[in-house]
Design a protein around this motif. Sequence first.
Motif, short mmCIF file in Angstrom:
data_model
loop_
_atom_site.label_atom_id
_atom_site.label_comp_id
_atom_site.label_asym_id
_atom_site.label_seq_id
_atom_site.Cartn_x
_atom_site.Cartn_y
_atom_site.Cartn_z
N GLY A 139 0.81 -1.21 0.00
CA GLY A 139 0.00 0.00 0.00
C GLY A 139 0.84 1.26 0.00
N VAL A 140 1.94 1.24 0.77
CA VAL A 140 2.85 2.39 0.80
C VAL A 140 3.47 2.60 -0.57
CG1 VAL A 140 5.01 3.27 1.75
CG2 VAL A 140 3.33 2.21 3.26
N ARG A 141 3.95 1.53 -1.16
CA ARG A 141 4.61 1.65 -2.47
C ARG A 141 3.62 2.07 -3.55
NH1 ARG A 141 8.29 -3.49 -1.26
NH2 ARG A 141 10.04 -2.40 -0.27
N ALA A 142 2.38 1.56 -3.46
CA ALA A 142 1.35 1.96 -4.42
C ALA A 142 1.06 3.44 -4.30
CB ALA A 142 0.09 1.14 -4.21
N ALA A 143 0.94 3.92 -3.07
CA ALA A 143 0.66 5.35 -2.85
C ALA A 143 1.77 6.21 -3.42
CB ALA A 143 0.49 5.62 -1.36
N MET A 144 3.00 5.82 -3.22
CA MET A 144 4.13 6.59 -3.72
C MET A 144 4.21 6.55 -5.25
SD MET A 144 5.27 8.02 -1.11
CE MET A 144 6.63 8.82 -1.94
N ALA A 145 3.61 5.51 -5.84
CA ALA A 145 3.58 5.41 -7.31
C ALA A 145 2.37 6.11 -7.90
CB ALA A 145 3.59 3.94 -7.73
N GLY A 146 1.53 6.70 -7.04
CA GLY A 146 0.35 7.40 -7.52
C GLY A 146 -0.87 6.53 -7.68
N ASP A 147 -0.82 5.30 -7.16
CA ASP A 147 -1.95 4.38 -7.25
C ASP A 147 -2.78 4.43 -5.97
OD1 ASP A 147 -1.07 3.52 -9.75
OD2 ASP A 147 0.21 1.98 -8.86
N VAL A 148 -3.98 3.88 -6.03
CA VAL A 148 -4.85 3.76 -4.86
C VAL A 148 -5.06 2.28 -4.58
CG1 VAL A 148 -7.15 4.22 -3.94
CG2 VAL A 148 -6.04 5.93 -5.38
N LEU A 149 -4.66 1.84 -3.39
CA LEU A 149 -4.81 0.43 -3.03
C LEU A 149 -5.85 0.30 -1.92
CD1 LEU A 149 -3.81 -2.47 -3.47
CD2 LEU A 149 -2.11 -2.07 -1.69
N ILE A 150 -6.78 -0.62 -2.12
CA ILE A 150 -7.82 -0.89 -1.14
C ILE A 150 -7.75 -2.37 -0.76
CG2 ILE A 150 -10.32 -0.90 -0.73
CD1 ILE A 150 -10.59 1.30 -2.78
N SER A 151 -7.87 -2.67 0.52
CA SER A 151 -7.83 -4.07 0.95
C SER A 151 -8.87 -4.89 0.18
CB SER A 151 -8.13 -4.17 2.45
OG SER A 151 -7.01 -3.80 3.22
N PRO A 152 -8.46 -6.06 -0.31
CA PRO A 152 -9.41 -6.90 -1.04
C PRO A 152 -10.69 -7.19 -0.26
CG PRO A 152 -7.19 -7.74 -1.30
CD PRO A 152 -7.11 -6.64 -0.29
N GLN A 153 -10.59 -7.32 1.07
CA GLN A 153 -11.78 -7.58 1.87
C GLN A 153 -12.80 -6.45 1.73
OE1 GLN A 153 -8.58 -7.49 2.99
NE2 GLN A 153 -8.32 -8.79 4.78
N ILE A 154 -12.30 -5.22 1.58
CA ILE A 154 -13.19 -4.07 1.45
C ILE A 154 -13.83 -4.07 0.07
CG2 ILE A 154 -13.32 -1.55 1.44
CD1 ILE A 154 -11.06 -1.52 3.47
#
Length: 229
Positions: free
Chosen positions: A123-138
């Motif tokens: 999630g941290v790396r995705a955020a720094m790459a400009g992506d949005v990561l959401i937990s699969p459970q959500i």
Amino acid sequence: MTTLPGGPTRILIADDQEDIRSGFRLILGSQPDMTVAGEAADGLTAVDLARTLRPDLVLADIRMPGVDGLEVTRRLAGPGVPDPMRVLVVTTFDHDDYVRTALRDGACGFLLKRSGPGLLIEGVRAAMAGDVLISPQITVRLLQNLAPAPVPAPVASPSPSPLTVREQEIARLVAEGLTNAEIGEKLYITAGTAKTHIANVQAKLRVRNRVGIAAWSWENGLAGPVPRE
């Protein structure tokens, strides 16, 4: 948004539980490209420290004394903020309203604490790459609350899918709530390759995150409604 080219990602941890902060510090500190720049046990302190330290990313819990994580997100990343920061919400509470509010107010991801260290790092790396990561459970939870679309009248010919066969398979697995690692294991590819496929799917579908992919999969018959427990 603040970035430090060539240096590790500087992270501010905001959580009212010392053991949680300690756990996050150990997880993030174990990564060569990440460092913990500060910690806060309440929302007001988190906002003040974020504005003083200017970290690359703020990890914010939802329920904190004084100001909650949603308000922290709005103050640091929300509409109208002159120099918005990256805020990644990491919480125990996966209520739909929390997810929608956080994303609306600029959060660059919404993760559940029970998702584990691997997804936190991702999630941290995705955020720094400009992506949005959401937990699969959500993703699964949000799909459960989508109302089934009415059955359309027959049409002469359906619109062709913008996705390749492999990308449709990826989209279906995202809709089932699988992580990148689980998708990779299922398709005999690496988690990194799965992540690349998901990024391509997002670009083709013009959606921001996994929820968008999952919704498209459902609407186009690739995946059915997730059964409730």
